[in-house]
Design an enzyme around this catalytic site. Structure first.
Site, PDB file in Angstrom:
ATOM      1  N   GLY A   1       0.838  -1.199   0.000  1.00 37.53           N
ATOM      2  CA  GLY A   1       0.000   0.000   0.000  1.00 37.53           C
ATOM      3  C   GLY A   1       0.868   1.242   0.000  1.00 37.53           C
ATOM      4  O   GLY A   1       2.027   1.202  -0.424  1.00 37.53           O
ATOM      5  N   SER A   2       0.323   2.311   0.499  1.00 37.60           N
ATOM      6  CA  SER A   2       1.040   3.582   0.441  1.00 37.60           C
ATOM      7  C   SER A   2       2.133   3.664   1.507  1.00 37.60           C
ATOM      8  O   SER A   2       2.075   2.956   2.521  1.00 37.60           O
ATOM      9  CB  SER A   2       0.054   4.730   0.622  1.00 37.60           C
ATOM     10  OG  SER A   2      -0.495   4.664   1.917  1.00 37.60           O
ATOM     11  N   THR A   3       3.081   4.543   1.278  1.00 35.85           N
ATOM     12  CA  THR A   3       4.180   4.717   2.233  1.00 35.85           C
ATOM     13  C   THR A   3       3.648   5.243   3.570  1.00 35.85           C
ATOM     14  O   THR A   3       4.077   4.788   4.636  1.00 35.85           O
ATOM     15  CB  THR A   3       5.238   5.671   1.635  1.00 35.85           C
ATOM     16  OG1 THR A   3       5.777   5.032   0.478  1.00 35.85           O
ATOM     17  CG2 THR A   3       6.360   5.972   2.613  1.00 35.85           C
TER      18      THR A   3
ATOM     19  N   CYS B   1       2.150   0.845  -8.609  1.00 36.20           N
ATOM     20  CA  CYS B   1       3.257   1.308  -7.765  1.00 36.20           C
ATOM     21  C   CYS B   1       4.495   1.558  -8.619  1.00 36.20           C
ATOM     22  O   CYS B   1       5.225   2.512  -8.399  1.00 36.20           O
ATOM     23  CB  CYS B   1       3.535   0.306  -6.663  1.00 36.20           C
ATOM     24  SG  CYS B   1       3.775  -1.374  -7.258  1.00 36.20           S
TER      25      CYS B   1
ATOM     26  N   GLU C   1       5.617  -3.276   1.034  1.00 35.04           N
ATOM     27  CA  GLU C   1       5.730  -2.928  -0.394  1.00 35.04           C
ATOM     28  C   GLU C   1       4.970  -1.625  -0.569  1.00 35.04           C
ATOM     29  O   GLU C   1       3.739  -1.612  -0.499  1.00 35.04           O
ATOM     30  CB  GLU C   1       5.100  -4.021  -1.260  1.00 35.04           C
ATOM     31  CG  GLU C   1       5.797  -5.375  -1.183  1.00 35.04           C
ATOM     32  CD  GLU C   1       7.115  -5.403  -1.916  1.00 35.04           C
ATOM     33  OE1 GLU C   1       7.527  -4.385  -2.504  1.00 35.04           O
ATOM     34  OE2 GLU C   1       7.751  -6.466  -1.896  1.00 35.04           O
TER      35      GLU C   1
ATOM     36  N   THR D   1       0.714   4.737   4.991  1.00 36.75           N
ATOM     37  CA  THR D   1       0.097   3.646   5.754  1.00 36.75           C
ATOM     38  C   THR D   1       1.157   2.642   6.200  1.00 36.75           C
ATOM     39  O   THR D   1       1.092   2.118   7.315  1.00 36.75           O
ATOM     40  CB  THR D   1      -0.989   2.937   4.919  1.00 36.75           C
ATOM     41  OG1 THR D   1      -1.855   3.917   4.358  1.00 36.75           O
ATOM     42  CG2 THR D   1      -1.809   1.990   5.768  1.00 36.75           C
ATOM     43  N   GLY D   2       2.134   2.399   5.344  1.00 37.98           N
ATOM     44  CA  GLY D   2       3.208   1.462   5.694  1.00 37.98           C
ATOM     45  C   GLY D   2       3.907   1.867   6.986  1.00 37.98           C
ATOM     46  O   GLY D   2       4.260   1.017   7.812  1.00 37.98           O
TER      47      GLY D   2
END
Ligand code: NAD
Length: 483
Positions: free
Chosen positions: A234-236, A290, A256, A238-239
């Protein structure tokens, strides 16, 4: 009693109309339900359950129980089960593809290709081997390295490739002897639910489960003490939240995350071949990839000619409902993302940047946006620095090799990149200096289940796919056997 999810082989009629969670081999309705939106029509799709914390607890208990036996099966047994699952998925390809277009928006041929990639990812994973290795053998001792499954893993999946990204996690987790709970994106829960339902005929209850929920479910998963590993795509932003939450119980994480992939076009490139190819790769899946190309640096000596060739190609791209013949780009997947992309257009307008092709798209029945190229925007503009995750692409001229490498490496992202040149030596020289997990020469987006995929810098931690992906679901154990 809840109906069993077991009992249908791939050849029996598998329905794509009802959607339930799968907990401990059973199809489970939600106390509450909700619906995703078809982005081509803005109309609601079918109802899906909203998982509760109790559902998650039940799934974790079932996974823990299943792990005791599943982790001790042989790799041959697990490969047999995964191969049978792959065959069933192949049979249901058309159903999955139609469902994917309806929930995600991508044109049907691309949805079919994604369903096929699910089969391919399973089949190629079955061919991988991660044997024990004898590190040393002397008269005194034997030292062996082996890889043991971690336990209960959770797969948190985004909305851009709901089948391929879920299957990549399922294949590696199950083949290495882990149990997995899949959480699809609330924007695209449908294929994820059905993938796991289909799998129930091939794996014991509790080995592979799925929970569709709302925005509470992700944080419940990452903080759950019974889950040992999170594989997140997902997004950075949220990561970072996932890692923070997982750190409290020292869960293993694979992240990822986002990308801002540069493509560097050298002056020796074959413009006629490369420009349409590159333009196609930039806008696939409406830029919602991505590893889509998100910045293009074109050598100044061919800048105008290359730009015009890209523009000519972009003008031929048909945007529309993915069920219509000839459509190459579907809608943006959801309203939030649509609004985010509109924000980039507002900024472009405000900054007075030059639009080479495309531009703001009028509101319509779906979340459609025409592919757009921005001609040489300022280096510090939003479109150059941020990931729009939509079909807008900045292109810029370069003249000095050192400088363009520095520009390519200048963001916090490091997922993919590409170099386009007829001179392979030049291209490889530049490619080796780019700080990203994948670097392509004269192509982009090519991924393969046999090889590791992951990001440098804030594009991620660890890798998925290939043996690196398998190892990410394993603990390393060294046996010291004194003779
Ligand atoms: P997102 O981060 O919003 O959501 C991804 C998943 O995380 C969803 O299932 C979501 O429900 C869940 N989630 C949201 N908040 C959570 C939380 N606090 N804790 C746990 N889970 C949570 O991402 P998205 O918008 O679905 O996907 C787009 C982004 O994903 C882009 O930045 C794209 O570059 C990136 N992406 C990366 C890869 C890769 O392999 N590197 C692949 C696809 C997409």
């Amino acid at each position: 009693m809840a109906p069993s999810a077991n009992g249908h082989s791939g050849s029996e009629k598998f329905n794509f109309d009802t959607f339930r969670n799968v907990i401990n081999g059973k199809l489970v309705d939600g106390e509450k339900t909700r619906a995703g939106i078809n982005p081509a029509t803005k109309k609601a799709n079918a109802q899906v359950p909203v998982a509760t914390e109790k559902d998650l607890d039940n799934a974790v208990d079932a996974a823990k129980a299943a792990f005791k036996t599943w982790s001790r099966t042989t790799i041959e047994e697990r490969k047999k089960a995964v191969s049978a699952y792959s065959a069933a998925l192949k049979e249901q390809r058309e159903g999955f593809a139609a469902l994917l277009t309806k929930e995600q928006g991508k044109p049907l041929p691309f949805a079919q290709a994604e369903a096929d990639s699910g089969v391919y990812w399973l089949d190629e994973n079955v061919k991988l081997e991660l044997p024990e290795t004898v590190e040393e053998e002397t008269d005194e001792r034997k030292v062996i390295t082996r890889y043991t499954p971690i336990g209960v893993a959770a797969a948190i999946v985004p909305w851009n490739f709901p089948i391929q990204l879920a299957i990549g996690k399922i294949a590696a987790a199950l083949l290495t002897g882990n149990c997995l709970i899949v959480k699809p994106s609330p924007f695209t829960p449908y294929c994820g639910l059905k993938l796991v339902e289909l799998a129930q005929s091939f794996f014991p209850p509790g080995v592979l489960q799925v929970l569709s929920g709302d925005d509470n479910l992700g944080p419940w998963i990452t903080s759950h003490p019974g889950i040992d590993k999170i594989s997140f795509t997902g997004s950075t932003a949220t990561g970072k939240r996932v890692m923070e939450s997982a750190s409290k119980t020292l869960k293993r994480v694979t992240l990822e995350l986002g990308g801002k992939d540069p493509a560097i076009v050298c002056k020796s490139v074959n413009i006629k071949d490369a420009a349409p190819k590159l333009a196609t790769l930039c806008f696939m899946n409406s830029g919602q990839i991505c590893i889509a190309i998100k910045r293009v640096y074109i050598h100044e000596s061919i800048y105008n000619e290359f730009r015009d060739a890209m523009v000519d190609h972009v003008k031929t791209i048909k945007v529309g409902d993915g069920t219509e013949e000839g459509v190459f780009l579907g809608p943006i997947q959801n309203s939030m993302q649509y609004e985010r992309v509109q924000g980039f257009f507002d900024d472009i307008e405000k900054q007075g940047q030059k639009v080479a092709v495309g531009g703001k798209t009028a509101d319509s029945a779906g979340f459609f946006i025409n592919p757009t190229i921005i001609d040489n925007p300022a280096a510090d503009s939003r479109i150059v620095l941020e990931e729009p995750f939509g079909p807008i692409l900045p292109i810029m001229p370069w003249s000095d090799e050192e400088e363009v490498i520095e520009k390519a490496n200048s963001t916090l992202m490091g997922l993919g990149s590409s170099v386009w040149s007829s001179d392979l030596e030049e291209a490889t020289r530049i490619a080796r200096r780019i700080d990203s997990g994948s670097v392509w020469v004269n192509t982009h987006l090519e991924v393969d289940p046999k090889f590791a995929f992951g990001g440098h810098k804030e594009s991620g931690i660890g890798s998925e796919w290939g043996l690196a992906g398998w190892k990410a679901y394993c603990n390393t154990q060294v046996l010291y056997l004194k003779k």
